[in-house]
Design an enzyme around this catalytic site. Structure first.
Site, PDB file in Angstrom:
ATOM      1  N   THR A 142      17.053  14.017 -29.649  1.00 20.75           N
ATOM      2  CA  THR A 142      17.594  13.474 -30.895  1.00 20.75           C
ATOM      3  C   THR A 142      18.895  12.727 -30.644  1.00 20.75           C
ATOM      4  O   THR A 142      19.121  11.634 -31.180  1.00 20.75           O
ATOM      5  CB  THR A 142      17.820  14.606 -31.906  1.00 20.75           C
ATOM      6  OG1 THR A 142      16.628  15.391 -32.020  1.00 20.75           O
ATOM      7  CG2 THR A 142      18.182  14.058 -33.278  1.00 20.75           C
ATOM      8  N   HIS A 151       7.600  11.916 -25.462  1.00 14.73           N
ATOM      9  CA  HIS A 151       7.740  13.173 -24.726  1.00 14.73           C
ATOM     10  C   HIS A 151       6.741  13.247 -23.568  1.00 14.73           C
ATOM     11  O   HIS A 151       6.768  14.209 -22.805  1.00 14.73           O
ATOM     12  CB  HIS A 151       7.480  14.373 -25.642  1.00 14.73           C
ATOM     13  CG  HIS A 151       8.659  14.791 -26.468  1.00 14.73           C
ATOM     14  ND1 HIS A 151       9.953  14.755 -25.998  1.00 14.73           N
ATOM     15  CD2 HIS A 151       8.727  15.309 -27.728  1.00 14.73           C
ATOM     16  CE1 HIS A 151      10.778  15.199 -26.947  1.00 14.73           C
ATOM     17  NE2 HIS A 151      10.063  15.541 -27.989  1.00 14.73           N
TER      18      HIS A 151
END
Length: 324
Positions: A85, A143
Site C-alpha cells: 500500500t 502480487h
C-alpha cells in the site's frame, strides 16, 4: 494526457477472487488437477511452484497470456503485507506530482489500491478493459511472482519496483489482514498460520521464492527491476522517494529539491497520513484491510524466540545471500 480523478474508481480487495465462480471449463479442469492445501480456510492450489487462491488462478493465467504493458507503465510488485500500500502511494504520487497538488490529490478520496489497481484482480473479474481506460503513464500493481508475469511484461521497457519485508513481520500482518475478511479465517490461529507460512503454504507463497525471483532478476537486469527493503525505507523514506523517482525516469529537479518536495511527498504518503485518509474516507471507522501498525519488530508480540529462530533459519537457508 493528464490523469483525471474520474478515470479512477474504487476497487474491491484482492481476496474477492477467492469467491469468483470459475466458468471456463479449460481453467476448471486445470485447477482441479493441481495440488490442494486443505488446512488453509480459503481454497489454495499450487500452480508452477506457488500456492494461490484457486478461483484467482484463471485471472493470473489470463494476465500471463494477454497483458501487454505500455512502454511508460510502471509496475509495483510485492508479496502481500510487505509494504504494498505504501509503495503504491509513493510511486503514484511521484509519477503524477506535476498533475496534483497535495490539496486535490486522489489519495484524499481513494485508497492507493484504487489509484494503482492490481492487474490480476481485473483479469480475474473479467474487467481488464478498465485498465485500458487509464491514461498513460499508468502505475499498476501485482502480487504475482516474476515467473508468472506475462512475457510481454518481461521483455518490455517498463520498470518494475519490488518491495520486500522481514518475513517475521509479514506473517503477523498477513494473519491480521486475513482474519478481517468476512470471518473467512477466524478459525485459523496464529500458530496454525505460522506453520503454514513456514511451509510456504499461504496465498502466493512461499515468500522466499517470491522474493528470490525478483531479486535474482534484478541482479541480471538492474535497470528493469528495483528492489526496495521495507525496513530501509522506514529508516530513510526521503532516500526511498528519490530512488523510486530516479528509477522510473522522473528525477527531482534542483528547484523541487530546494522546495523540499521530496520530504513533502514522503510525509504525505507516510503510514499515519494514509491511515488518516482511510479513516476519513470511511466516515471515521477504519474499515480498510490494509492498515495496522506499519512498524518493524511487531513479531515479538506474537512469536516465541524459538518460533522466530526457526523462521530466521528458513529464511537464511532459502534466500542465501539476500538479507532483510
Amino acid at each position: 494526457m493528464e490523469v483525471q480523478e474520474s478515470n479512477l474508481r474504487p476497487c474491491p480487495p484482492l481476496i474477492v477472487v477467492s469467491k469468483i465462480e470459475i466458468t471456463d471449463s479449460k481453467y476448471k479442469k486445470l485447477i482441479d488437477s493441481l495440488p490442494k492445501e486443505e488446512r488453509f480456510p480459503v481454497g489454495l492450489r499450487k500452480y508452477q511452484g506457488f500456492w494461490q487462491f484457486q478461483n484467482g488462478i484463471p485471472g493470473v493465467l489470463a494476465m500471463k497470456e494477454d497483458f501487454n504493458p505500455r512502454p511508460n507503465d510502471v509496475i509495483v510488485s510485492s508479496f502481500p503485507k510487505s509494504g504494498t500500500t505504501w509503495l503504491k502511494a509513493l510511486t503514484f504520487t511521484i509519477m503524477h506530482r506535476d498533475k496534483y497538488t497535495f490539496s486535490n490529490h486522489p489519495l484524499l478520496k481513494l485508497s492507493p489500491h484504487d489509484c494503482v489497481p492490481f492487474i490480476e484482480l481485473h483479469y480475474a473479474l473479467r474487467d481488464k478493459q478498465y485498465l485500458e481506460t487509464l491514461p498513460s503513464p499508468r502505475v499498476l500493481g501485482t502480487h504475482v511472482p516474476y515467473s508468472l508475469l506475462s512475457d510481454n511484461t518481461k521483455i518490455s521497457t517498463c520498470p518494475i519496483i519490488h518491495i520486500c519485508r522481514d518475513p517475521k513481520d509479514v506473517i503477523v500482518s498477513f494473519w491480521h489482514m486475513f482474519t478481517k475478511f468476512d470471518g473467512l479465517m477466524e478459525s485459523l490461529s496464529f500458530e496454525q498460520m505460522y506453520e503454514l507460512f513456514c511451509e510456504g503454504r499461504v496465498h502466493i507463497g512461499p515468500v522466499w521464492d517470491h522474493v528470490l525471483e525478483y531479486y535474482t532478476k534484478s541482479l541480471i537486469s538492474p535497470k528493469k527491476i528495483l528492489i526496495l527493503k521495507y525496513e530501509e525505507m522506514l529508516k530513510d523514506p526521503t532516500n526511498g522517494v528519490m530512488r523510486i523517482a530516479n528509477f522510473i525516469g522522473c528525477p527531482f529537479s534542483e528547484e523541487e529539491m530546494k522546495s523540499c518536495l521530496v520530504e513533502k511527498i514522503a510525509e504525505f504518503c507516510s503510514f499515519n497520513k494514509l491511515r488518516n485518509f482511510d479513516i476519513k474516507q470511511n466516515e471515521g471507522n477504519l474499515k480498510s484491510y490494509y492498515y495496522r501498525k506499519g512498524i518493524v519488530g511487531d513479531w515479538q508480540n506474537y512469536m516465541t524466540p524459538e518460533m522466530a529462530n526457526k523462521l530466521d533459519e528458513v529464511t537464511k537457508e532459502k534466500l542465501c545471500d539476500f538479507t532483510f
